[in-house]
Scaffold this motif. Structure first.
Motif, PDB file in Angstrom:
ATOM      1  N   GLY A 122       0.818  -1.215   0.000  1.00 35.07           N
ATOM      2  CA  GLY A 122       0.000   0.000   0.000  1.00 35.07           C
ATOM      3  C   GLY A 122       0.848   1.259   0.000  1.00 35.07           C
ATOM      4  N   ILE A 123       1.943   1.236   0.775  1.00 34.49           N
ATOM      5  CA  ILE A 123       2.792   2.430   0.870  1.00 34.49           C
ATOM      6  C   ILE A 123       3.376   2.758  -0.502  1.00 34.49           C
ATOM      7  N   ASP A 124       3.895   1.735  -1.178  1.00 30.86           N
ATOM      8  CA  ASP A 124       4.490   1.959  -2.506  1.00 30.86           C
ATOM      9  C   ASP A 124       3.476   2.573  -3.464  1.00 30.86           C
ATOM     10  N   SER A 125       2.250   2.064  -3.438  1.00 28.66           N
ATOM     11  CA  SER A 125       1.284   2.526  -4.433  1.00 28.66           C
ATOM     12  C   SER A 125       1.021   4.021  -4.293  1.00 28.66           C
ATOM     13  N   ILE A 126       1.093   4.537  -3.077  1.00 27.81           N
ATOM     14  CA  ILE A 126       0.874   5.982  -2.894  1.00 27.81           C
ATOM     15  C   ILE A 126       2.126   6.772  -3.258  1.00 27.81           C
ATOM     16  N   VAL A 127       3.260   6.323  -2.763  1.00 32.57           N
ATOM     17  CA  VAL A 127       4.497   7.084  -3.005  1.00 32.57           C
ATOM     18  C   VAL A 127       4.788   7.194  -4.496  1.00 32.57           C
ATOM     19  N   ILE A 128       4.568   6.102  -5.214  1.00 29.23           N
ATOM     20  CA  ILE A 128       4.846   6.113  -6.654  1.00 29.23           C
ATOM     21  C   ILE A 128       4.033   7.209  -7.335  1.00 29.23           C
ATOM     22  N   GLU A 129       2.773   7.343  -6.957  1.00 31.49           N
ATOM     23  CA  GLU A 129       1.927   8.355  -7.596  1.00 31.49           C
ATOM     24  C   GLU A 129       2.384   9.766  -7.262  1.00 31.49           C
ATOM     25  N   ILE A 130       2.776   9.999  -6.016  1.00 29.88           N
ATOM     26  CA  ILE A 130       3.153  11.389  -5.695  1.00 29.88           C
ATOM     27  C   ILE A 130       4.526  11.749  -6.285  1.00 29.88           C
ATOM     28  N   ILE A 131       5.377  10.750  -6.463  1.00 33.30           N
ATOM     29  CA  ILE A 131       6.656  11.043  -7.144  1.00 33.30           C
ATOM     30  C   ILE A 131       6.356  11.396  -8.608  1.00 33.30           C
ATOM     31  N   LYS A 132       5.525  10.558  -9.244  1.00 30.61           N
ATOM     32  CA  LYS A 132       5.198  10.794 -10.666  1.00 30.61           C
ATOM     33  C   LYS A 132       4.592  12.181 -10.855  1.00 30.61           C
ATOM     34  N   ASP A 133       3.720  12.548  -9.949  1.00 29.23           N
ATOM     35  CA  ASP A 133       3.073  13.863 -10.023  1.00 29.23           C
ATOM     36  C   ASP A 133       4.090  14.977 -10.064  1.00 29.23           C
ATOM     37  N   TYR A 134       5.149  14.817  -9.274  1.00 29.11           N
ATOM     38  CA  TYR A 134       6.132  15.884  -9.142  1.00 29.11           C
ATOM     39  C   TYR A 134       7.088  15.947 -10.332  1.00 29.11           C
ATOM     40  N   ILE A 135       7.506  14.794 -10.817  1.00 27.78           N
ATOM     41  CA  ILE A 135       8.602  14.803 -11.811  1.00 27.78           C
ATOM     42  C   ILE A 135       8.108  14.873 -13.253  1.00 27.78           C
ATOM     43  N   GLY A 136       6.813  14.781 -13.462  1.00 30.45           N
ATOM     44  CA  GLY A 136       6.273  14.922 -14.823  1.00 30.45           C
ATOM     45  C   GLY A 136       6.810  13.871 -15.776  1.00 30.45           C
ATOM     46  N   ASP A 137       7.421  14.297 -16.897  1.00 33.24           N
ATOM     47  CA  ASP A 137       7.850  13.315 -17.891  1.00 33.24           C
ATOM     48  C   ASP A 137       9.318  12.879 -17.705  1.00 33.24           C
ATOM     49  N   PHE A 138       9.881  13.138 -16.566  1.00 32.02           N
ATOM     50  CA  PHE A 138      11.247  12.654 -16.279  1.00 32.02           C
ATOM     51  C   PHE A 138      11.212  11.116 -16.271  1.00 32.02           C
ATOM     52  N   PRO A 139      12.260  10.460 -16.850  1.00 34.10           N
ATOM     53  CA  PRO A 139      12.230   8.986 -16.927  1.00 34.10           C
ATOM     54  C   PRO A 139      12.018   8.310 -15.567  1.00 34.10           C
ATOM     55  N   PHE A 140      11.008   7.488 -15.505  1.00 29.88           N
ATOM     56  CA  PHE A 140      10.640   6.840 -14.242  1.00 29.88           C
ATOM     57  C   PHE A 140      10.098   5.447 -14.560  1.00 29.88           C
ATOM     58  N   MET A 141      10.646   4.453 -13.919  1.00 37.19           N
ATOM     59  CA  MET A 141      10.146   3.102 -14.158  1.00 37.19           C
ATOM     60  C   MET A 141       9.838   2.418 -12.819  1.00 37.19           C
ATOM     61  N   VAL A 142       8.702   1.741 -12.781  1.00 38.45           N
ATOM     62  CA  VAL A 142       8.342   0.980 -11.579  1.00 38.45           C
ATOM     63  C   VAL A 142       8.527  -0.499 -11.890  1.00 38.45           C
ATOM     64  N   LEU A 143       9.341  -1.152 -11.089  1.00 35.08           N
ATOM     65  CA  LEU A 143       9.508  -2.607 -11.236  1.00 35.08           C
ATOM     66  C   LEU A 143       8.750  -3.274 -10.112  1.00 35.08           C
ATOM     67  N   LYS A 144       7.638  -3.892 -10.431  1.00 36.04           N
ATOM     68  CA  LYS A 144       6.842  -4.572  -9.377  1.00 36.04           C
ATOM     69  C   LYS A 144       7.364  -5.995  -9.241  1.00 36.04           C
TER      70      LYS A 144
END
Ligand code: SF4
Length: 312
Positions: free
Chosen positions: A249-271
């Motif tokens: 649950g923690i990851d699912s929230i943090v990932i979204e708020i990071i994405k919100d901040y960095i916009g189109d900066f390269p970001f990959m989530v490895l589940k």
């Protein structure tokens, strides 16, 4: 009496502290092996289905140790910082283990608060006293253990690579190479170095989270978010890879708020979970590294023509 230390969850962060403490007291201990297929299978077979991978892996380590020692150190971590909390699975891990694995030896059940030195000492004192050690020797061993943690090299900061990415996630996902399928080594082979949250000053992490609508009350969330934003703003990384446990649950929230901040900066989530296939991970990493390269080429072209990257 032989003590068992499971090489899972926060062992990756605090293992050296506990080991130093036991060694200083002259107590015999055994550490479970690095995570491997056997440990994972034991965890999957014993733990409840809907737990995250790190909790299953921890079950696997405990199951491996259960017939090899007389006591297993299973810290019931409640809190690491004032006004913050840790995932509830750490508080309930002992009940999970007892309900899932039969034939367990004694487990350490004392809650572990890590906010003040007094809190920490109380926990170490309870372990030492249960082993029949006296207060003076426990105090000395505790000081050595804290010193060992303070002095150890923490985190990764690779140099000499063409690209660098921030490797973000819980310590047991970042440092357990079996669970993350040797991600760092794979990236290095592709010419990409990594940096982890430990290399970002704690005060900088604290400052970065102040920009959020609400201060995160999960320690993991604060560190992952603060470190990602700090490294992104410093401009010293080319992308961010977040290693996330399926069903966290923690990851699912943090990932979204990071994405919100960095916009189109390269970001990959490895589940990752027990079904994650290595071939699929390899393909995704290669594609991500290719993208870093293409982006770099584009940036060069844009700067030559005086255009901003987004308009290229
Ligand atoms: S924080 Fe997430 S990955 Fe870690 S134990 Fe809790 S649910 Fe699992």
């Amino acid at each position: 009496m032989l003590i068992g230390l499971p090489k899972g969850l926060m062992y990756w962060k605090y293992g050296i502290t506990v080991r130093t403490f036991l060694e200083e007291l002259g107590l015999e201990y055994i550490v479970s092996p690095d995570t491997n297929r056997d440990i994972l299978d034991r965890g999957v077979n014993t733990c409840v289905d809907d737990a995250c991978l790190p909790v299953k892996v921890f079950h696997g380590h405990v199951d491996w140790l259960k017939d090899r020692c007389d006591l297993i150190i299973t810290p019931r971590i409640m809190k690491v910082t004032e006004r913050e909390f840790i995932c509830p699975k750490f508080c309930g891990i002992i009940e999970m283990l007892k309900n899932s694995i039969t034939g367990l030896p004694k487990l350490t059940e004392m809650p572990l608060n890590m906010v003040t030195r007094e809190d920490l000492l109380r926990w170490f004192m309870s372990i030492g006293k249960s082993m029949g050690c006296n207060r003076k020797s426990i105090l000395q061993a505790y000081e050595k253990a804290i010193g060992a943690y303070r002095d150890m090299e923490k985190g990764y900061d690779d140099s000499g690579y063409e690209y660098k990415v921030a490797l973000i996630g819980h310590p047991y996902n970042i440092y357990d190479d079996y669970c993350n399928m040797n991600l760092r080594r794979k990236l290095n082979r592709l010419g990409v170095g990594v940096i982890t949250e430990e290399k970002v000053d704690k005060s900088v992490i604290e400052e970065k989270v102040t920009s959020l609508f609400k201060r995160p009350f999960w320690s993991f969330a604060k560190n992952s978010y603060g470190a990602s934003i700090a490294l992104y703003e410093q401009g010293t990384i080319d992308g961010i890879i977040y290693i996330s446990s399926f069903a966290c649950g923690i990851d699912s929230i943090v990932i979204e708020i990071i994405k919100d901040y960095i916009g189109d900066f390269p970001f990959m989530v490895l589940k990752i979970d027990e079904h994650t296939g290595e071939a699929g991970v390899d393909t995704r990493i290669e594609a991500f590294c290719d993208m870093l390269e293409r982006r770099n080429l584009n940036e060069d072209k844009c700067s030559e023509s005086g255009k901003h990257l987004h308009s290229c």
